[in-house]
Design a protein around this motif. Structure first.
Motif, short mmCIF file in Angstrom:
data_model
loop_
_atom_site.label_atom_id
_atom_site.label_comp_id
_atom_site.label_asym_id
_atom_site.label_seq_id
_atom_site.Cartn_x
_atom_site.Cartn_y
_atom_site.Cartn_z
N TRP A 290 0.70 -1.40 0.15
CA TRP A 290 0.06 -0.04 0.05
C TRP A 290 0.75 1.30 0.13
N ALA A 291 1.93 1.30 0.53
CA ALA A 291 2.92 2.47 0.56
C ALA A 291 3.53 2.52 -0.72
N ILE A 292 3.92 1.47 -1.41
CA ILE A 292 4.27 1.43 -3.05
C ILE A 292 3.13 2.19 -3.86
N GLY A 293 2.13 1.48 -3.69
CA GLY A 293 1.14 1.98 -4.48
C GLY A 293 0.69 3.51 -4.34
N ALA A 294 0.58 4.01 -2.99
CA ALA A 294 0.21 5.21 -2.70
C ALA A 294 1.42 6.09 -3.20
N SER A 295 2.71 5.65 -3.09
CA SER A 295 3.73 6.67 -3.20
C SER A 295 4.09 6.70 -4.84
N ILE A 296 3.69 5.69 -5.71
CA ILE A 296 3.56 5.90 -7.23
C ILE A 296 2.56 6.95 -7.58
N ALA B 283 5.62 -5.98 -4.80
CA ALA B 283 5.75 -4.96 -5.79
C ALA B 283 4.58 -4.89 -6.73
N ARG B 284 4.06 -6.15 -7.15
CA ARG B 284 3.01 -6.44 -8.16
C ARG B 284 1.71 -5.80 -7.43
N ASN B 285 1.66 -6.23 -6.14
CA ASN B 285 0.42 -5.67 -5.45
C ASN B 285 0.23 -4.04 -5.48
N GLY B 286 1.69 -3.74 -5.07
CA GLY B 286 1.38 -2.12 -5.14
C GLY B 286 1.25 -1.59 -6.47
N LEU B 287 1.62 -2.06 -7.51
CA LEU B 287 1.34 -1.38 -8.90
C LEU B 287 -0.23 -1.47 -9.09
N LEU B 288 -0.70 -2.75 -8.54
CA LEU B 288 -2.20 -2.94 -8.94
C LEU B 288 -3.21 -1.73 -8.06
N PHE B 289 -2.77 -1.66 -6.77
CA PHE B 289 -3.31 -0.60 -5.94
C PHE B 289 -2.98 0.65 -6.63
N ALA B 290 -1.92 0.91 -7.06
CA ALA B 290 -1.74 2.39 -7.89
C ALA B 290 -2.77 2.47 -9.06
N ALA B 291 -2.84 1.50 -9.92
CA ALA B 291 -3.91 1.36 -10.87
C ALA B 291 -5.28 1.45 -10.55
N PHE B 292 -5.66 1.01 -9.31
CA PHE B 292 -7.05 1.37 -8.66
C PHE B 292 -7.03 3.06 -8.39
N THR C 49 9.39 3.41 -11.08
CA THR C 49 9.59 2.26 -10.75
C THR C 49 10.61 1.89 -9.57
N GLN C 50 11.32 3.02 -9.07
CA GLN C 50 12.09 3.00 -7.94
C GLN C 50 11.49 2.58 -6.63
N ARG C 51 10.15 2.94 -6.55
CA ARG C 51 9.45 2.58 -5.53
C ARG C 51 9.15 1.07 -5.22
N ALA C 52 9.10 0.45 -6.18
CA ALA C 52 8.82 -1.02 -6.50
C ALA C 52 10.34 -1.92 -6.15
N LEU C 53 11.31 -1.13 -6.78
CA LEU C 53 12.59 -1.99 -6.76
C LEU C 53 13.14 -2.39 -5.55
N GLY C 54 12.82 -1.99 -4.35
CA GLY C 54 13.43 -2.51 -3.31
C GLY C 54 12.42 -3.36 -2.43
N ALA C 55 11.39 -3.95 -3.17
CA ALA C 55 10.36 -4.88 -2.56
C ALA C 55 10.55 -6.13 -3.33
N ASN C 56 9.81 -7.30 -2.87
CA ASN C 56 10.03 -8.53 -3.38
C ASN C 56 8.87 -8.49 -4.46
N LEU C 57 8.94 -9.54 -5.57
CA LEU C 57 7.96 -9.37 -6.59
C LEU C 57 6.37 -9.37 -6.26
N SER C 58 6.18 -10.02 -5.45
CA SER C 58 4.49 -10.18 -5.02
C SER C 58 4.01 -8.87 -4.37
#
Length: 551
Positions: free
Chosen positions: A51-57, A294-303, A283-292
């Motif tokens: 949620w922090a990744i998605g919000a930050s994106i 990071a993906r959920n973060g981008l999906l949250f950002a899409a919503f 992408t920098q926000r997701a590159l420090g996380a694991n794949l799962s």
């Protein structure tokens, strides 16, 4: 129209400022590493939740260019400008599935690092310099400019005073590093969503009061349908719809959003895949996380991205109807400047007619969006400069503490440069169009290099270098030799020429063999969880529904 905020407005804004500052200090002291760790400073490695990744994106993406620039283009073009947000949401889903594994499985932390690992160091250095110029001279500069305009309209202070305030606030946040940026962005997103939706509600209510019978928000929506039907279509045709160009003249709306051709030739896809998939400060926000995660973060950002038309487009449409109906002298006078219609003034003018208290909330929301975006971009400037230029060419033996220190110096210098040249953007007309068009000079070549580098094992350094070199001169050639060509179509043509050049040169150099630097591709990298699939289907369904209704 009365410029300036009341005491209550300043009180609300001060509360926002204090909360963000205290939370940022707490994050810095309690969630940071005890030593000066450069990966912690630049990437917040392993510490950001989905949620922090998605919000930050979204906080980095949604800034003055959306609140001011996109709302201005909603005034100018109508609902069609939502294409950037809707296709952005689709792109985030695609990038989560296909791009993220290529970065994370290959331990890629910066975009120039990808170029060095997949191609060579020379190409990485060339593109690192390009990115630094782009981020500072286009992105940072335009956000400071548009943010300064909006605060000037709201507070009555001079443009430069407002721009300096935003810059200093952003510097304070940025110097704390990626972890502070990421977690404070959660507060920023809450502020911009709540404040943005409140502004939308009040804009529609004002429209109902000034033009209709005062029956509220739904009447405001009905009035937009009745009074601005031309602004409620997603697809334009050539010479069908002429709009204010922000410079005192008229322009064909098709030149900015060229209907189906922006999908067929690919301009819209290039904008979004490049922005969300090949862009350091996203992408920098997701590159420090694991794949799962990071993906959920981008999906949250899409919503969250799908919400943006409600926050930034509807106020622009309401302002357009109020302006066309001459419903309020304050609105008409605020949007015009020496007789020239300035669509970028639409959102700041709306903010000025909000009631006391709510104006302070909107002020906080707008400032949150601007500061969060500036902080994210400046952190990426610092990351690229330190990891891909300074440590490679000036001092390879910097300690972790020195790397962080010099990174902070780079942040301050980039802000000073952007602040000094930001007033010059007044001569470019529409702010959002300026960002998209001039970013589009380099994005076709970048996306070509990344896509072929990811997924085609014969892609060679020579082919990538040709794509990088061709992108800017080809874009300039098309712009000045074919002035009537929409810039999104121009991006599409340049992209396909770059792809052709990359493929031909790579085939010649590879002689049919795979490049030894080619990335490994495994099918299981691209498998996603069922919950992700369900969320992605929801995003695609909303996209299809909007285009079906408003075609």
């Amino acid at each position: 129209m009365k410029l300036g905020l009341e005491s209550l407005d300043y009180g609300i804004f001060l509360a926002y400022f204090i909360i963000v500052s205290i939370y940022g200090i707490w994050i810095y002291k309690n969630k940071g590493t005890k030593s000066a760790d450069s990966k912690d400073f630049f990437l917040a490695e392993g510490s950001l939740t989905w949620w922090a990744i998605g919000a930050s994106i979204i906080a980095s993406n949604i800034s003055a260019e959306q609140f001011i620039g996109m709302s201005g283009q909603a005034f100018q073009l109508g609902l069609a400008i939502s294409a950037y947000e809707l296709i952005g949401a689709i792109s985030l889903v695609v990038i989560a599935v296909y791009f993220l594994p290529m970065y994370l499985k290959n331990n890629i932390y910066t975009m120039p690092q990808f170029l060095q690992v997949r191609y060579n160091g020379s190409l990485a250095t060339i593109m690192a310099v390009f990115w630094l110029f782009l981020y500072i001279l286009v992105n940072l500069t335009s956000i400071i400019y548009l943010g300064g305009i909006s605060l000037e309209k709201m507070t009555g202070f001079s443009f430069m005073s407002c721009a300096i305030f935003l810059t200093i606030f952003a510097v304070i946040i940025t110097l704390g590093g990626m972890k502070v940026i990421g977690y404070t962005d959660v507060i920023q997103v809450v502020c911009l969503v709540v404040g943005g939706l409140a502004t939308t509600y009040l804009a529609l209510d004002l429209l109902s009061e000034k033009v209709g019978d005062g029956n509220g928000v739904f009447e405001g929506l009905r009035l937009i349908k009745e009074k601005a039907d031309s602004h409620l279509h997603m697809i334009f045709k050539p010479n069908e719809f002429f709009v204010h160009d922000g410079k005192g003249g008229q322009t064909d709306a098709y030149k900015q959003l060229p209907g189906l051709m922006m999908f067929i030739i690919g301009g819209q896809w290039i904008v979004n895949f490049n922005y969300f998939g090949c862009n350091q400060y996203i992408t920098q926000r997701a590159l420090g996380a694991n794949l799962s995660t990071a993906r959920n973060g981008l999906l949250f950002a899409a919503f969250l991205k799908m919400l943006m038309p409600f926050i930034v487009v509807l106020p622009g449409l309401a302002a357009y109807v109020l302006f066309q109906e001459n419903a309020d002298p304050a609105i008409v006078n605020g949007i015009t400047d020496n007789g020239i219609v300035r669509p970028d003034n639409a959102y700041p003018v709306l903010l000025n007619i909000l009631p006391t208290g709510l104006k302070g909330l909107a002020f906080a929301a707008l400032t949150a969006a601007i500061v969060a975006s500036l902080a994210g971009k400046a952190n990426s400037v610092s990351t690229i400069y330190m990891l891909d230029i300074h440590k490679k060419f000036f001092n390879k033996n910097l300690s972790e503490k020195q790397t962080v220190l010099y990174g902070r110096v780079a942040i301050i210098i980039s802000f000073v440069i952007a602040l000094l040249i930001s007033p010059l953007l007044k001569n470019f007309g529409q702010g959002f169009e300026y960002i998209q068009e001039y970013t589009g000079f380099i994005s076709p070549g970048i996306l070509c290099i990344f896509l072929l580098g990811f997924f085609w094992k014969k892609a060679s350094t020579g082919g990538a270098l040709a794509a990088a070199i061709l992108s800017i001169p080809l874009s300039a050639l098309f712009k000045y030799q074919f002035e009537e060509m929409p810039f999104l179509n121009r991006m599409g043509y340049v992209f396909w020429i770059c792809v052709a050049a990359h493929v031909i040169i790579s085939l010649i150099q590879s002689k049919g063999k795979d490049n030894p630097k080619a990335f490994e591709l495994k099918k299981d990298w691209f498998k996603v969880e069922k919950s992700f699939v369900a969320g992605a289907v929801g995003v695609f369904a909303v996209f299809a529904l909007i285009y079906y209704i408003f075609w």
